[in-house]
Motif scaffolding. Structure first.
Motif, PDB file in Angstrom:
ATOM      1  N   GLU A   1     -16.938  -7.770  -8.555  1.00  0.00           N
ATOM      2  CA  GLU A   1     -16.573  -6.357  -8.565  1.00  0.00           C
ATOM      3  C   GLU A   1     -17.454  -5.558  -7.604  1.00  0.00           C
ATOM      4  O   GLU A   1     -16.972  -4.666  -6.904  1.00  0.00           O
ATOM      5  N   LEU A   2     -18.744  -5.882  -7.552  1.00  0.00           N
ATOM      6  CA  LEU A   2     -19.629  -5.193  -6.613  1.00  0.00           C
ATOM      7  C   LEU A   2     -19.301  -5.559  -5.172  1.00  0.00           C
ATOM      8  O   LEU A   2     -19.433  -4.730  -4.263  1.00  0.00           O
ATOM      9  N   HIS A   3     -18.870  -6.795  -4.938  1.00  0.00           N
ATOM     10  CA  HIS A   3     -18.440  -7.177  -3.600  1.00  0.00           C
ATOM     11  C   HIS A   3     -17.226  -6.338  -3.174  1.00  0.00           C
ATOM     12  O   HIS A   3     -17.137  -5.895  -2.022  1.00  0.00           O
ATOM     13  N   ARG A   4     -16.287  -6.150  -4.102  1.00  0.00           N
ATOM     14  CA  ARG A   4     -15.123  -5.325  -3.785  1.00  0.00           C
ATOM     15  C   ARG A   4     -15.551  -3.898  -3.440  1.00  0.00           C
ATOM     16  O   ARG A   4     -15.011  -3.269  -2.517  1.00  0.00           O
ATOM     17  N   ALA A   5     -16.522  -3.407  -4.197  1.00  0.00           N
ATOM     18  CA  ALA A   5     -17.018  -2.059  -3.923  1.00  0.00           C
ATOM     19  C   ALA A   5     -17.671  -1.984  -2.547  1.00  0.00           C
ATOM     20  O   ALA A   5     -17.470  -1.008  -1.802  1.00  0.00           O
ATOM     21  N   LEU A   6     -18.427  -3.009  -2.194  1.00  0.00           N
ATOM     22  CA  LEU A   6     -19.070  -3.041  -0.877  1.00  0.00           C
ATOM     23  C   LEU A   6     -18.017  -3.087   0.224  1.00  0.00           C
ATOM     24  O   LEU A   6     -18.143  -2.416   1.264  1.00  0.00           O
ATOM     25  N   MET A   7     -16.966  -3.851  -0.003  1.00  0.00           N
ATOM     26  CA  MET A   7     -15.881  -3.941   0.971  1.00  0.00           C
ATOM     27  C   MET A   7     -15.222  -2.565   1.168  1.00  0.00           C
ATOM     28  O   MET A   7     -14.921  -2.158   2.300  1.00  0.00           O
TER      29      MET A   7
END
Length: 359
Positions: free
Chosen positions: A308-314
């Protein structure tokens, strides 16, 4: 001068060993070691272990120096009690029992909070350091110390433990462990975006030790990819990822294996998800995120938050800064506090930095 600095100086002078002699066996200068003994520099675990090895007398001197290094970050009274309880009971588990116990810590790391794991592991390290009398026990200690580093709160503190683990691994003469410890430490730091020069050094050491496909080499190559990404070297990151995928095809752990020592497909996808989120490459990033969510065991809720944090970073990297930041903070708030980790906190900080970056 603190107690540990004084102990180092006393042990060295009693043994009749010069600072120059210890410096010659380590990567530290005599002047740096002098500052450590005077309390002007920190007596990190790797320095303590270097003294213990240089001074010999493994049954007494090494035991006390390593115990001093191990109990520092945790409540000393509790650990001393556990160590003496074990000694008074004559507890001396077999090499197989110790290996099984450290294997269990690798599994526990994936599922429980770092604070609980750190306290239990530190207690076992107090006992384990009294039994470092064979290459196999040094290998087991190296793996335990690497896991312990992952439970700490600060990358600088973690590096001290990783350095100690590297020394212990070298003492074991087990090539696979020497490569794994360095590779695991490298990907831990590089994934977090922390201490990239140190992460690169660990990765380069692991890769130079052996060109045989292994989980240690795989993690070292993935660390190289993340280091390149952190330096905005897109071509280098993609090339290192391709090298890592070739090694993964030969060394992947079984899908159902849950352990910090394992790299099944869902975990490889997690490494790659963070890599391509960091690079802002939406296509491969979304593909890796889908694989990670599809393949990850349901119990590993902390690792779901990673994605989920990776998606946010993206989102933040692709221009939706406010949306990415809000998404990251919701994901963080949803995960219970006792399940959070240093790594997740650092990933959240990376999202926050990306959200603040001017267009």
């Amino acid at each position: 001068m603190d107690d540990l600095s004084a102990q180092l100086r006393q042990a060295r002078t009693e043994a009749g060993v010069t600072l120059a002699s210890i410096a010659a066996r380590t990567c530290y200068s005599a002047s740096h070691l002098s500052n450590v003994e005077a309390g002007r520099r920190t007596a990190t675990p790797d320095i303590v272990l270097a003294y213990a090895r240089a001074l010999g007398d493994p049954d007494v001197r090494r035991r006390h120096l390593l115990q001093a290094a191990t109990i520092g970050p945790i409540a000393a009274n509790e650990l001393i009690r556990s160590g003496f309880t074990a000694a008074l009971a004559g507890r001396r588990d077999s090499e197989d029992r110790w290996r099984d116990r450290v294997d269990q810590y690798g599994r526990d790391y994936m599922e429980i909070g770092a604070d609980s794991l750190q306290t239990r592991l530190a207690g076992d390290l107090v006992v384990l350091q009294q039994q470092l009398d064979s290459p196999t026990m040094w290998a087991t200690a190296a793996r335990a110390l690497t896991t312990y580093g992952k439970t700490t709160k600060d990358p600088t503190e973690a590096i001290g433990w990783y350095d100690t683990a590297r020394i212990a691994a070298d003492r074991s003469d087990d090539l696979a462990v020497r490569v794994w410890v360095r590779g695991r430490a490298a990907i831990a730091l590089a994934y977090e975006g922390a201490a990239l020069p140190v992460a690169k050094r660990y990765a380069d050491e692991a890769i130079a030790l052996s060109d045989r496909p292994s989980l240690g080499r795989l993690q070292a190559l993935m660390a190289r990819a993340h280091v390149a990404a952190g330096r905005s070297d897109i071509a280098g990151a993609v090339a290192a990822d391709e090298d890592a995928r070739r090694v993964f095809d030969q060394t992947a752990s079984p899908d159902g294996e849950i352990s910090d020592a394992a790299v099944p497909a869902w975990r490889m996808a997690t490494f790659r998800s963070m890599l391509y989120a960091r690079l802002g490459m939406i296509g491969p990033g979304e593909h890796a995120q889908t694989d990670a969510d599809r393949l990850r065991p349901p119990a590993l809720t902390r690792f779901a938050t990673h994605i989920e944090l990776h998606r946010a970073l993206m989102m933040a990297k692709s221009g939706d800064r406010s949306g990415g930041l809000a998404y990251a903070r919701r994901a963080w708030a949803t995960l219970p506090a006792d399940r959070r980790s240093q790594t997740l906190g650092l990933v959240l900080q990376e999202v926050e930095r990306a959200a603040r970056k001017p267009a």
